[in-house]
Design an enzyme around this catalytic site. Structure first.
Site, PDB file in Angstrom:
ATOM      1  CB  SER A   2      -0.870   0.009   1.260  1.00 18.15           C
ATOM      2  OG  SER A   2      -1.561   1.244   1.364  1.00 18.15           O
ATOM      3  CE1 TYR A  29      -4.097  -2.092   5.665  1.00 20.09           C
ATOM      4  CE2 TYR A  29      -3.609   0.175   5.033  1.00 20.09           C
ATOM      5  CZ  TYR A  29      -3.910  -1.128   4.681  1.00 20.09           C
ATOM      6  OH  TYR A  29      -4.001  -1.483   3.359  1.00 20.09           O
TER       7      TYR A  29
HETATM    8  P1  NAP Z   1     -11.615  -6.108   0.635  1.00 19.10           P
HETATM    9  O1  NAP Z   1     -12.512  -5.807  -0.505  1.00 19.10           O
HETATM   10  O2  NAP Z   1     -12.110  -5.912   2.029  1.00 19.10           O
HETATM   11  O3  NAP Z   1     -11.051  -7.591   0.449  1.00 19.10           O
HETATM   12  C1  NAP Z   1     -10.234  -8.176   1.432  1.00 19.10           C
HETATM   13  C2  NAP Z   1     -10.064  -9.661   1.148  1.00 19.10           C
HETATM   14  O4  NAP Z   1      -9.230 -10.234   2.159  1.00 19.10           O
HETATM   15  C3  NAP Z   1     -11.390 -10.411   1.160  1.00 19.10           C
HETATM   16  O5  NAP Z   1     -11.416 -11.319   0.094  1.00 19.10           O
HETATM   17  C4  NAP Z   1     -11.352 -11.162   2.494  1.00 19.10           C
HETATM   18  O6  NAP Z   1     -12.067 -12.385   2.338  1.00 19.10           O
HETATM   19  C5  NAP Z   1      -9.851 -11.429   2.622  1.00 19.10           C
HETATM   20  N1  NAP Z   1      -9.459 -11.751   3.993  1.00 19.10           N
HETATM   21  C6  NAP Z   1      -9.571 -10.968   5.109  1.00 19.10           C
HETATM   22  N2  NAP Z   1      -9.142 -11.658   6.177  1.00 19.10           N
HETATM   23  C7  NAP Z   1      -8.760 -12.890   5.732  1.00 19.10           C
HETATM   24  C8  NAP Z   1      -8.231 -14.049   6.370  1.00 19.10           C
HETATM   25  N3  NAP Z   1      -8.005 -14.102   7.695  1.00 19.10           N
HETATM   26  N4  NAP Z   1      -7.956 -15.137   5.604  1.00 19.10           N
HETATM   27  C9  NAP Z   1      -8.193 -15.115   4.281  1.00 19.10           C
HETATM   28  N5  NAP Z   1      -8.678 -14.054   3.616  1.00 19.10           N
HETATM   29  C10 NAP Z   1      -8.959 -12.953   4.351  1.00 19.10           C
HETATM   30  O7  NAP Z   1     -10.281  -5.203   0.530  1.00 19.10           O
HETATM   31  P2  NAP Z   1      -9.325  -4.875  -0.717  1.00 19.10           P
HETATM   32  O8  NAP Z   1      -9.323  -3.413  -0.898  1.00 19.10           O
HETATM   33  O9  NAP Z   1      -9.627  -5.761  -1.877  1.00 19.10           O
HETATM   34  O10 NAP Z   1      -7.918  -5.271  -0.071  1.00 19.10           O
HETATM   35  C11 NAP Z   1      -7.073  -6.259  -0.629  1.00 19.10           C
HETATM   36  C12 NAP Z   1      -5.633  -5.912  -0.250  1.00 19.10           C
HETATM   37  O11 NAP Z   1      -5.285  -4.659  -0.818  1.00 19.10           O
HETATM   38  C13 NAP Z   1      -5.375  -5.796   1.248  1.00 19.10           C
HETATM   39  O12 NAP Z   1      -4.142  -6.394   1.564  1.00 19.10           O
HETATM   40  C14 NAP Z   1      -5.324  -4.290   1.483  1.00 19.10           C
HETATM   41  O13 NAP Z   1      -4.532  -3.955   2.594  1.00 19.10           O
HETATM   42  C15 NAP Z   1      -4.693  -3.840   0.175  1.00 19.10           C
HETATM   43  N6  NAP Z   1      -4.919  -2.432  -0.163  1.00 19.10           N
HETATM   44  C16 NAP Z   1      -6.185  -1.919  -0.272  1.00 19.10           C
HETATM   45  C17 NAP Z   1      -6.370  -0.578  -0.570  1.00 19.10           C
HETATM   46  C18 NAP Z   1      -7.725   0.075  -0.675  1.00 19.10           C
HETATM   47  O14 NAP Z   1      -7.819   1.329  -0.654  1.00 19.10           O
HETATM   48  N7  NAP Z   1      -8.806  -0.690  -0.826  1.00 19.10           N
HETATM   49  C19 NAP Z   1      -5.234   0.241  -0.760  1.00 19.10           C
HETATM   50  C20 NAP Z   1      -3.978  -0.311  -0.657  1.00 19.10           C
HETATM   51  C21 NAP Z   1      -3.829  -1.644  -0.361  1.00 19.10           C
HETATM   52  P3  NAP Z   1     -12.881 -13.131   3.500  1.00 19.10           P
HETATM   53  O15 NAP Z   1     -13.496 -12.072   4.362  1.00 19.10           O
HETATM   54  O16 NAP Z   1     -13.844 -13.952   2.704  1.00 19.10           O
HETATM   55  O17 NAP Z   1     -11.867 -13.966   4.204  1.00 19.10           O
END
Ligand code: NAP
Length: 259
Positions: free
Chosen positions: A141, A154
């Site tokens: 990130s 975070y």
């Molecule tokens: P999201 O829509 O909330 O998706 C998060 C995913 O992680 C879901 O599929 C969730 O699935 C899974 N997850 C959470 N806890 C888990 C566990 N214990 N075991 C297995 N899977 C788990 O968020 P996103 O934005 O796609 O985020 C994906 C990645 O991108 C993360 O690492 C986040 O830090 C990073 N990121 C996001 C942003 C942003 O602005 N959105 C920016 C920079 C980086 P289940 O709940 O089904 O397990």
């Protein structure tokens, strides 16, 4: 070349978009997350639209080190040779000053974002080394490069993801296995809904009047890294929407229009 791609956090958001993007260009995808129903729906959709054998669902909590090892070890034989692992599962919790963050929220972020990634390394790297090919891609990130108020734990976990992936590259020195961090800025997904414990109004405000990245934008970057020529290792790919500057500045309203 068609790849077999293991993706954590594939039930929604960036992980699900990665599954669709890899599958759309002929790769096979193994979808891991805790939500078995969501994985089944996406797997059925991909197998129905792109052909049987495109996608495989593997329910998994990445914080469980033994389950992570077993998930890879127990793959059907024709899925066992994972070429690319996208270690994407991650979350943020709360927006309180660091001294007020609950023990549970701190533990969860460290367990999923940091230990979950190391669990992924343990599960995928030995097979890649044995086969003489492979690529580990983590989701970092812009938060790895700065700290913002209320997001300190975070941000610390994402700094750890970057350090772990750079460290993996060092430990893999001289091998054919690649290591990459893709580091997005603001992406409109369920990320904020999770951070605010399902408070939709508060989550919507994060993305209001601006022009954030989509999960598909990030998936394109991940696919680019995975399909770069074999001699190329993208160490870190940092991408933000045009409205975002200096990591924490996000233009809104008129300033974001027309972009
Ligand atoms: P999201 O829509 O909330 O998706 C998060 C995913 O992680 C879901 O599929 C969730 O699935 C899974 N997850 C959470 N806890 C888990 C566990 N214990 N075991 C297995 N899977 C788990 O968020 P996103 O934005 O796609 O985020 C994906 C990645 O991108 C993360 O690492 C986040 O830090 C990073 N990121 C996001 C942003 C942003 O602005 N959105 C920016 C920079 C980086 P289940 O709940 O089904 O397990």
């Amino acid at each position: 070349m068609s790849l077999t791609v293991f993706i954590t956090g594939a039930s929604t958001g960036i992980g699900a978009a990665c599954a669709r993007a890899f599958a759309a260009q002929g790769d096979r995808v193994i979808l891991a997350a805790r939500s078995a129903d969501a994985l089944r729906i996406l797997t059925d959709d991909l197998n129905g639209s792109l052909g049987a054998g495109t996608a495989l669902a593997v329910p998994l909590d990445v914080t469980d080190a033994q389950a992570h090892l077993a998930a890879l070890a127990d793959l059907p034989a024709d899925w066992a040779e994972v070429d690319v692992a996208v270690l994407n599962a991650g979350l943020s919790k709360g927006l309180d000053p660091v001294w007020k963050a609950s023990v549970e929220d701190v533990d969860l972020q460290v367990d999923v974002n940091v230990k979950g990634v190391v669990n992924g390394f343990r599960a995928v790297v030995p097979g890649m080394l044995a086969r003489g090919r492979g690529h580990v891609i983590t989701l970092g990130s812009t938060a790895a490069h700065t700290v913002y108020p209320g997001g300190v734990v975070y941000c610390a976990t994402k700094a750890a993801v970057l350090a772990l992936t750079n460290g993996l590259k060092v430990d893999l020195h001289g091998t054919p296995v690649r290591a990459t961090t893709v580091s997005p800025g603001i992406v409109e997904t369920d990320f904020s809904l999770v951070r605010f414990d399902g408070d939709q109004e508060r989550a919507d405000a994060v993305y209001a009047d601006t022009n954030a990245l989509t999960a598909e934008d990030v998936a394109d970057a991940v696919v680019y890294c995975a399909h770069a020529p074999e001699h190329v290792n993208v160490q870190e790919l940092l991408l933000t929407p045009r409205v975002q500057s200096g990591y924490t500045m996000i233009a809104r309203g008129e300033a974001a229009e027309g972009l």
